[in-house]
Structure formats: structure tokens, C-alpha cells
Scaffold this active site. Structure first.
Site, short mmCIF file in Angstrom:
data_model
loop_
_atom_site.label_atom_id
_atom_site.label_comp_id
_atom_site.label_asym_id
_atom_site.label_seq_id
_atom_site.Cartn_x
_atom_site.Cartn_y
_atom_site.Cartn_z
N ASP A 109 -3.57 1.24 7.63
CA ASP A 109 -3.18 0.73 6.33
C ASP A 109 -1.79 1.30 6.06
OD1 ASP A 109 -2.57 0.58 3.66
OD2 ASP A 109 -4.46 1.40 2.93
N LYS A 168 5.64 -3.15 -2.00
CA LYS A 168 5.91 -1.71 -1.89
C LYS A 168 7.19 -1.48 -1.10
CE LYS A 168 1.09 -0.47 -2.38
NZ LYS A 168 0.89 0.05 -3.71
N CYS A 171 -7.23 4.07 -7.51
CA CYS A 171 -7.95 3.26 -6.52
C CYS A 171 -8.63 4.15 -5.48
CB CYS A 171 -7.04 2.28 -5.83
SG CYS A 171 -6.29 1.12 -6.95
N1 PMP Z 1 -3.51 1.12 0.61
C1 PMP Z 1 -2.72 2.02 0.02
C2 PMP Z 1 -2.52 3.35 0.67
C3 PMP Z 1 -2.09 1.72 -1.20
O1 PMP Z 1 -1.32 2.63 -1.78
C4 PMP Z 1 -2.31 0.45 -1.77
C5 PMP Z 1 -1.66 0.09 -3.10
N2 PMP Z 1 -1.62 1.10 -4.03
C6 PMP Z 1 -3.13 -0.44 -1.11
C7 PMP Z 1 -3.72 -0.09 0.07
C8 PMP Z 1 -3.41 -1.79 -1.65
O2 PMP Z 1 -2.24 -2.54 -1.63
P1 PMP Z 1 -2.14 -3.91 -2.42
O3 PMP Z 1 -2.32 -3.58 -3.86
O4 PMP Z 1 -0.77 -4.39 -2.11
O5 PMP Z 1 -3.20 -4.79 -1.91
#
Ligand code: PMP
Length: 396
Positions: free
Chosen positions: A221, A251, A396
Site C-alpha cells: 500500500d 496524495k 482510519c
Molecule cells: N493507505 C494509507 C497508508 C493511507 O494513508 C490512505 C489514506 N489516508 C489510504 C491507504 C487510503 O487512501 P485513499 O483514501 O486514497 O483510498
């Protein structure tokens, strides 16, 4: 994509780089769309917005916006459009695919790059490609974002979580123990290339060696890693290579709405696509359907061409305009400065490695709590008092 100092695994060590170019703080403000926006504060004054929330979504870089604006002159329906503009737009879309693949060191002869909405969708798509039969094990870690945990829990039969050390780094001994305990059953290890909470950067290439030796595949990821460090997925099938990679354009200083999943071409073939519709077929009759091959089969409906072009522009912005040398050195300076200053505040706890000397490479994301002060209050004071945007609550 690779710099001279980058080794064959694509990981560059900070501290050995000196910036190849100088940007003044004014240059950097001008480089960002909205870099000089004023916001209201509680004392009635307007102040320049200080964005400390880039780990969630970066602002847009001006060169990326300019690239997108340029493309709008050619904006039109892609793929089956026969008009000249359609042909230009279709070509630009496919060139964007190649550029994004090149950014992570792969060509698309044996790998497939599917444009999706974001990292979360990429992870869900990857989970959909995994076998779900009884006995299959997926390993992830305690340092993961929810998108790289819940996805596997929902799609897969048996998910185990590798523990982390006191700095939030995955414990390789636990990974090895779990691979051994589930010998022959682990299909995939899904791990973050960089933590959105502690800034930990696991050595994914050495993890790849362990994972592959156990007969499993590795997913990285790269949502946080992509804008900070060069990535090289490596040749397909090599011991140190990354099998699957997910990342998001929002990002990387490009707008929201685009991400990619990259994986071995063969994994996407020989199955009905998860989402079906226009663009996914070679032939349809009333009785039969012949699916086309990936990536087209995986991109049902009209694709987000503008998003793909923005993401491709983002890859060039990072690796060629800013350059990795500059990014790594600048981030190191800022992180070290911030850790030094935050360490001086009484009652402030930093999660993860907090040594300003940065003995281990880490991203510039810093999570902290202030003793006896509610986290919402801290964030509200920073915002309403000083125009500083941070993130608070559950990450999250
Ligand atoms: N993995 C990581 C380490 C993240 O920081 C994020 C976003 N904060 C995501 C996955 C998910 O990314 P997205 O919101 O673009 O789907």
C-alpha cells in the site's frame, strides 16, 4: 525514475543526498495552487493557511494543474471515438498509464496497471483477485490503514495481523512466525510502504524476500510512500520485487479521484471482470460474451482520463521537477525541526520514532497527543487561532 544514489531496490537513503536545487519558501508557496490563500481566525484577522494535513490529501501543484488545463483543449470521448480529439485523448490516456508504471519502475509487458478511484478501491480490487477457498490465509499488519485491513477481512476467509514494535514498525520475527505457522496457505502479505500515523517506512524489499521464500505474494500500500520516496517494484518474479502496488493521485499533488492497482498481468486474465459493462468485452451476442484483456476489462465504463493525466503529471512533478534528492533532504530537515520543537512542549506525546536526529528513515507525518487536552480542542485552537490545518481523531 531512479537517481544515481538509488540502489537496485529503489530505496534511497536520506542523509546521503544534498538538494539538487533550491526552492525558497516563496517559490514553494507559488508552486502550490492556493498556497497564498488567507483564512479567517478567531481574532478577526485573515492569515495565510498553513496546511499540515497533506498526509490526507496534498494540495494541487501548479505544474500539474497546468498540464491538466492544457489537456482540456483536447478533452473528448476516449477509446472508440474516431475523431481526431478522441484519438489524441486516447493516446494521452495510454501514455499516462505508461508514465505511472514507469514511476514505480515497471513496464507493462508483464504487469498490468488498472486506473481506479483511489488506494482503497485498488486494495478492494486486489482482494477480489485473491482466492477465497477454505485454508487461504492473508497476512497484514497492525500498522495498516483501515483500507488495508478491512478489505482483507471482508473478502478473505482467514486474515492474520502481524504485530508491531514500540515505534509502530512491523515485527519481522512475527511475520516469519506466522508464515511458518501457516506454511503453504499464505497467499498474500499486504503491508503499507509508509505509515500514515507514525511515518514508519518498512523495508519492503527485504520483506518481499521473506514473503516470497514462503511462497506468498506481496502487496504494498504505497498511498503514503509514493510522494516521499522513489519506488521500484522490480522485475516480475524476482525475490525482492513487489507483486501488487496501490496508490492514490490525491496524495501526490494531483486532484482526488484517481488511483492505480498494479499487479502481474496473468492474475487479471482468465476471469470475468469484477465490474462489467462498456469497454470490457471483445464480443457480445445474445447468448455469449467474450471478455477483453486487462487493463481494459478492469476499467468498465468511460474512464477518468483527466485524472489519469493529472496522476501522470504528478509522477513527473515529483521525480523530475522537485526531484527525489530534494524531496528527501527537505522532508528530513522539516521533520527533524518539527520533532525538535514538539519535543520541547511539556505533556506532548509523539507516537512513533521521535528522535530529531532521525536515526531511522521515517516520513514527515507526526501524530501526537497533548496531555489533558482533548484532541479536537488542540486541532480547533490550531485552526481557529492560527489558520493551521491538521487532522484529528481516528486516522482510519
Ligand atoms: N493507505 C494509507 C497508508 C493511507 O494513508 C490512505 C489514506 N489516508 C489510504 C491507504 C487510503 O487512501 P485513499 O483514501 O486514497 O483510498
Amino acid at each position: 525514475m531512479k537517481t544515481e544514489e538509488t540502489d537496485c531496490t529503489g530505496t534511497a537513503s536520506p542523509g546521503t543526498h544534498s538538494p539538487t536545487r533550491d526552492f525558497t519558501p516563496d517559490d514553494l508557496r507559488d508552486l502550490i495552487v492556493g498556497g497564498r490563500t488567507l483564512v479567517p481566525t478567531i481574532d478577526g484577522t485573515m492569515r495565510p493557511y498553513i496546511n499540515l494535513d497533506s498526509a490526507a490529501s496534498t494540495p494541487i501543484a501548479r505544474p500539474i494543474k497546468e498540464k491538466v488545463d492544457e489537456f482540456y483543449e483536447w478533452y473528448s470521448a476516449v477509446h472508440r471515438g474516431a475523431g481526431f480529439k478522441s484519438q489524441v485523448a486516447s493516446l494521452a490516456y495510454e501514455q499516462a498509464r505508461d508514465l505511472v508504471a514507469g514511476f514505480v519502475g515497471v513496464d507493462l509487458s508483464d504487469r498490468c496497471l488498472v486506473f481506479v478511484r483511489n488506494t482503497t478501491e485498488a486494495l478492494n480490487r486486489c482482494a477480489g483477485l485473491m482466492p477465497v477457498e477454505e485454508g487461504t490465509v492473508i497476512l497484514t499488519t497492525l500498522m495498516e490503514h483501515h483500507s488495508n485491513i478491512l478489505t482483507w477481512r471482508k473478502h478473505c476467509v482467514h486474515v492474520e495481523t502481524v504485530s508491531v514494535d514500540e515505534h509502530g514498525a512491523p515485527l519481522l520475527s512475527d511475520l516469519e512466525a506466522r508464515l511458518k505457522a501457516n506454511e503453504g496457505h499464505v497467499k498474500l502479505v499486504a503491508i503499507s510502504g509508509g505509515s500514515n500515523v507514525t511515518g514508519v517506512i518498512p523495508d519492503v524489499h527485504s520483506i518481499a524476500r521473506t514473503v516470497h521464500a514462503a511462497g506468498a505474494m506481496l502487496l504494498v500500500d504505497a498511498a503514503q510512500l509514493a510522494p516521499h520516496r522513489p519506488i521500484n517494484m522490480g522485475p516480475l518474479g524476482a525475490l525482492e520485487s513487489i507483486d501488487f502496488l496501490a496508490m492514490s493521485a490525491h496524495k501526490m499533488y494531483a486532484p482526488l479521484g484517481t488511483g492505480v492497482l498494479i499487479g502481474p498481468q496473468s492474475i487479471f486474465e482468465g476471469r470475468a471482470p469484477e465490474m462489467v459493462g462498456g469497454g470490457t468485452v471483445l464480443f457480445v451476442s445474445e447468448e455469449t460474451v467474450l471478455w477483453t484483456s486487462a487493463p481494459e476489462s478492469e476499467e468498465a465504463g468511460s474512464p477518468n482520463v483527466v485524472g489519469a493525466i493529472a496522476m501522470a503529471a504528478a509522477t513527473r512533478f515529483l521525480s523530475e521537477y522537485l526531484t527525489w534528492d530534494w524531496i528527501i533532504a527537505h522532508e528530513r530537515d522539516l521533520t527533524s525541526y518539527a520533532l525538535r520543537k514538539l519535543n520541547e512542549i511539556p505533556g506532548l506525546t509523539i507516537y512513533g520514532q521521535n528522535d530529531p536526529a532521525l536515526p531511522e528513515d521515517r516520513l514527515g507525518v507526526i501524530a501526537f497527543n497533548l496531555e489533558k487536552v482533548d484532541h479536537w480542542l488542540t486541532a480547533a485552537v490550531l485552526s481557529h487561532g492560527y489558520g493551521i490545518g491538521t487532522r484529528t481523531g481516528c486516522f482510519c
